[in-house]
Design a protein around this motif. Structure first.
Motif, mmCIF file in Angstrom:
data_model
loop_
_atom_site.group_PDB
_atom_site.id
_atom_site.type_symbol
_atom_site.label_atom_id
_atom_site.label_comp_id
_atom_site.label_asym_id
_atom_site.label_seq_id
_atom_site.Cartn_x
_atom_site.Cartn_y
_atom_site.Cartn_z
ATOM 1 N N UNK A 36 44.159 -13.420 0.265
ATOM 2 C CA UNK A 36 43.861 -12.720 0.947
ATOM 3 C C UNK A 36 42.810 -11.775 1.456
ATOM 4 N N UNK A 37 42.669 -11.275 0.440
ATOM 5 C CA UNK A 37 41.208 -10.184 0.685
ATOM 6 C C UNK A 37 40.490 -11.266 0.147
ATOM 7 N N UNK A 38 40.533 -11.312 -0.615
ATOM 8 C CA UNK A 38 38.777 -12.818 -0.561
ATOM 9 C C UNK A 38 38.230 -13.401 0.770
ATOM 10 N N UNK A 109 33.732 -3.806 -0.563
ATOM 11 C CA UNK A 109 31.946 -2.718 -1.399
ATOM 12 C C UNK A 109 31.944 -3.224 -1.994
ATOM 13 N N UNK A 110 32.449 -4.750 -3.112
ATOM 14 C CA UNK A 110 31.720 -4.793 -4.557
ATOM 15 C C UNK A 110 31.071 -6.231 -3.807
ATOM 16 N N UNK A 130 27.344 -21.275 1.424
ATOM 17 C CA UNK A 130 29.053 -21.660 1.354
ATOM 18 C C UNK A 130 28.610 -21.493 -0.396
ATOM 19 N N UNK A 131 27.435 -21.892 -0.979
ATOM 20 C CA UNK A 131 27.992 -22.089 -2.168
ATOM 21 C C UNK A 131 27.167 -21.205 -2.692
ATOM 22 N N UNK A 132 26.752 -19.649 -2.028
ATOM 23 C CA UNK A 132 26.060 -18.747 -2.404
ATOM 24 C C UNK A 132 27.266 -18.315 -2.314
ATOM 25 N N UNK A 133 28.071 -18.009 -1.660
ATOM 26 C CA UNK A 133 29.130 -17.098 -1.493
ATOM 27 C C UNK A 133 30.379 -17.356 -3.034
ATOM 28 N N UNK A 134 30.843 -18.654 -3.163
ATOM 29 C CA UNK A 134 31.640 -18.898 -3.570
ATOM 30 C C UNK A 134 31.138 -18.661 -4.803
ATOM 31 N N UNK A 135 29.627 -19.223 -5.353
ATOM 32 C CA UNK A 135 30.059 -19.564 -7.329
ATOM 33 C C UNK A 135 28.565 -18.083 -7.057
ATOM 34 N N UNK A 136 27.970 -17.144 -6.116
ATOM 35 C CA UNK A 136 26.945 -16.129 -6.861
ATOM 36 C C UNK A 136 28.461 -14.927 -6.173
ATOM 37 N N UNK A 138 30.887 -13.700 -5.084
ATOM 38 C CA UNK A 138 32.261 -13.407 -5.402
ATOM 39 C C UNK A 138 32.453 -13.330 -6.460
ATOM 40 N N UNK A 139 31.781 -13.696 -7.282
ATOM 41 C CA UNK A 139 32.394 -13.700 -8.969
ATOM 42 C C UNK A 139 31.638 -12.224 -9.136
ATOM 43 N N UNK A 140 30.715 -11.686 -8.525
ATOM 44 C CA UNK A 140 30.047 -10.817 -9.052
ATOM 45 C C UNK A 140 30.409 -9.639 -8.612
#
Length: 223
Positions: A36-38, A109-110, A130-136, A138-140
């Motif tokens: 939910x947070x993501x 915040x992150x 979508x790729x930037x969000x998922x691959x870069x 969110x992980x950071x």
């Protein structure tokens, strides 16, 4: 009064059943609140004014209403409109929804702390949003948010004790039953204090280890 833990010996299996129920509820709630947070964090940082506004309203509502009120609404209120959910599922849903509001703030915040140059470089390379969000992104963001997320998850563990108010015999609910049967609340709740302290301490150690592991490259670079 003589302090005597031996009177609890025959009740240990029952208490362990409650502890196992607490573990299951907390694990599912942590996963649920993270999902939910993501989603909410992604909505709050999106370019869509509508998604931004709706996600902000969700966070404001569930951060400013006592958890026990939310829990009672789900468990006692929803049946009035024909929605019946068992106590365990209700507890997991309520904790996931409430925890998701706090988790989304941490993840947001992150995301906002990420160097814009990283995102611009990804956009220049031709990657889709979508790729930037998922691959870069969110992980950071998740790597940077491990410690504050750990605090949110520990708070969920402590919050799970409120589930006893909807007849769910998790650890606190089981302890209340044992205390009423043995008439030794001091010993019972002493054990409960130690159990929750040990559980949260163990989780905090795991969070610290995970934080060090995910940020090991940064630590090595600093050396």
């Amino acid at each position: 009064m003589k302090f005597d833990l031996s009177i609890l010996a025959k009740h240990i299996p029952f208490l362990l059943e409650g502890a196992w129920l607490t573990f299951q509820a907390c694990l599912l709630a942590v996963i649920g609140s993270l999902v939910v947070g993501l989603l909410v964090a992604a909505a709050r940082t999106s370019a869509s004014p509508l998604l931004n506004r709706l996600s902000a309203i969700y966070v404001d509502i569930f951060r400013n209403i006592p958890f026990i009120v939310q829990l009672f609404f789900f468990y006692f209120g929803l049946p009035e409109i024909g929605i019946y959910i068992d106590a365990f599922t209700t507890g997991v849903i309520a904790m996931s929804v409430a925890g998701g509001a706090f988790t989304s703030d941490v993840i947001r915040s992150g995301i906002l702390a990420i160097d814009p140059g990283i995102i611009e470089a990804a956009q220049v390379s031709g990657l889709r949003k979508s790729t930037i969000l998922r691959k870069i992104v969110m992980p950071i963001a998740l790597r940077a948010s491990v410690r504050p997320l750990g605090s949110v998850f520990i708070n969920l563990i402590l919050t799970s004790s409120i589930l006893s108010t909807i007849t769910l015999n998790e650890l606190t609910g089981s302890a209340k039953i044992v205390a009423s049967q043995t008439f030794r609340p001091f010993e019972v709740y002493f054990v409960l204090l130690v159990a929750y302290a040990a559980l949260t301490w163990f989780v905090s150690i795991l969070i610290s280890m995970l934080h060090r592991y995910l940020n090991r490259n940064q630590a090595e670079g600093a050396v």
